[in-house]
Design a protein around this motif. Structure first.
Motif, short mmCIF file in Angstrom:
data_model
loop_
_atom_site.label_atom_id
_atom_site.label_comp_id
_atom_site.label_asym_id
_atom_site.label_seq_id
_atom_site.Cartn_x
_atom_site.Cartn_y
_atom_site.Cartn_z
N SER A 38 0.83 -1.21 0.00
CA SER A 38 0.00 0.00 0.00
C SER A 38 0.86 1.25 0.00
O SER A 38 1.88 1.33 0.68
N ARG A 39 0.40 2.23 -0.79
CA ARG A 39 0.97 3.57 -0.71
C ARG A 39 0.03 4.35 0.19
O ARG A 39 -1.18 4.30 0.03
N MET A 40 0.59 5.05 1.15
CA MET A 40 -0.24 5.83 2.06
C MET A 40 0.23 7.27 2.11
O MET A 40 1.42 7.55 1.95
N ASP A 66 3.18 13.60 3.59
CA ASP A 66 4.20 12.77 2.98
C ASP A 66 3.56 11.46 2.56
O ASP A 66 2.53 11.07 3.11
N SER A 67 4.15 10.80 1.59
CA SER A 67 3.65 9.51 1.12
C SER A 67 4.73 8.46 1.28
O SER A 67 5.91 8.73 1.06
N TYR A 68 4.30 7.28 1.69
CA TYR A 68 5.19 6.13 1.85
C TYR A 68 4.52 4.91 1.25
O TYR A 68 3.30 4.80 1.25
N THR A 69 5.32 3.99 0.76
CA THR A 69 4.82 2.70 0.34
C THR A 69 5.42 1.66 1.26
O THR A 69 6.63 1.64 1.49
N ILE A 70 4.56 0.81 1.81
CA ILE A 70 4.99 -0.27 2.71
C ILE A 70 5.34 -1.49 1.85
O ILE A 70 4.52 -1.93 1.04
N ILE A 101 -5.03 5.80 1.33
CA ILE A 101 -4.38 4.49 1.14
C ILE A 101 -4.72 4.03 -0.28
O ILE A 101 -5.87 4.08 -0.69
N MET A 102 -3.70 3.61 -0.99
CA MET A 102 -3.91 3.07 -2.33
C MET A 102 -3.03 1.84 -2.48
O MET A 102 -1.81 1.93 -2.47
N TYR A 103 -3.68 0.68 -2.58
CA TYR A 103 -2.90 -0.55 -2.81
C TYR A 103 -2.43 -0.49 -4.25
O TYR A 103 -3.23 -0.36 -5.17
#
Length: 147
Positions: free
Chosen positions: A74-76, A87-91, A139-141
């Motif tokens: 997911s990008r959050m 800020d955006s992060y991808t897990i 949240i965007m998977y």
């Protein structure tokens, strides 16, 4: 690529994660926590809860459920409540982490705290300099949860 194909690809990725943690959990824990019984137990519990979360999402699978909880892949987008900065992060899995590209491992301090977090909720994150309040805005998977 059509929207339904993207959604199906996301479903396949989540099923692959579920199978991986079912079949390879011991190897995964051996690789990342070979000597730390306390930390290993904590992560083993987290993976069990994560697998249950995946099963629930897959059971009611749709775009809304897919993008309501932070998953591996997911990008959050988070908003820092103190100053409004976002800020955006991808897990991602540990081997995919690229901090300079904001791809953080789900085993990182921030990743561990935000894995399975819910959209529009506020969280107090423990960071090296103290604590910081953030709101999970989006949240965007995005199919980054591959193994």
């Amino acid at each position: 690529m059509s929207h339904s194909l993207l959604l199906q690809g996301s479903r396949t990725q989540l099923i692959n994660q579920l199978v991986y943690f079912d079949e390879q959990k011991k190897d995964f824990l051996d690789q990342y926590f070979p000597n730390s019984a306390k930390e290993r137990s904590k992560i083993e519990l987290l993976l069990s809860v994560y697998s249950a979360t995946l099963e629930k999402i897959l059971g009611e699978f749709n775009e809304e459920s897919l993008n309501s909880t932070v998953l591996i892949g997911s990008r959050m987008k988070i908003s820092y409540l103190e100053d409004g900065f976002t800020d955006s992060y991808t897990i991602v899995f540990p081997h995919q982490a690229e901090p300079n590209s904001n791809k953080i491992s789900f085993l990182s301090p921030i990743g561990l705290q935000l894995l399975m977090a819910k959209i529009n909720e506020t969280y107090q994150l423990k960071i090296s300099s103290g604590e910081i309040d953030v709101k999970l805005e989006e949240i965007m998977y995005n199919n980054c949860g591959y193994l």
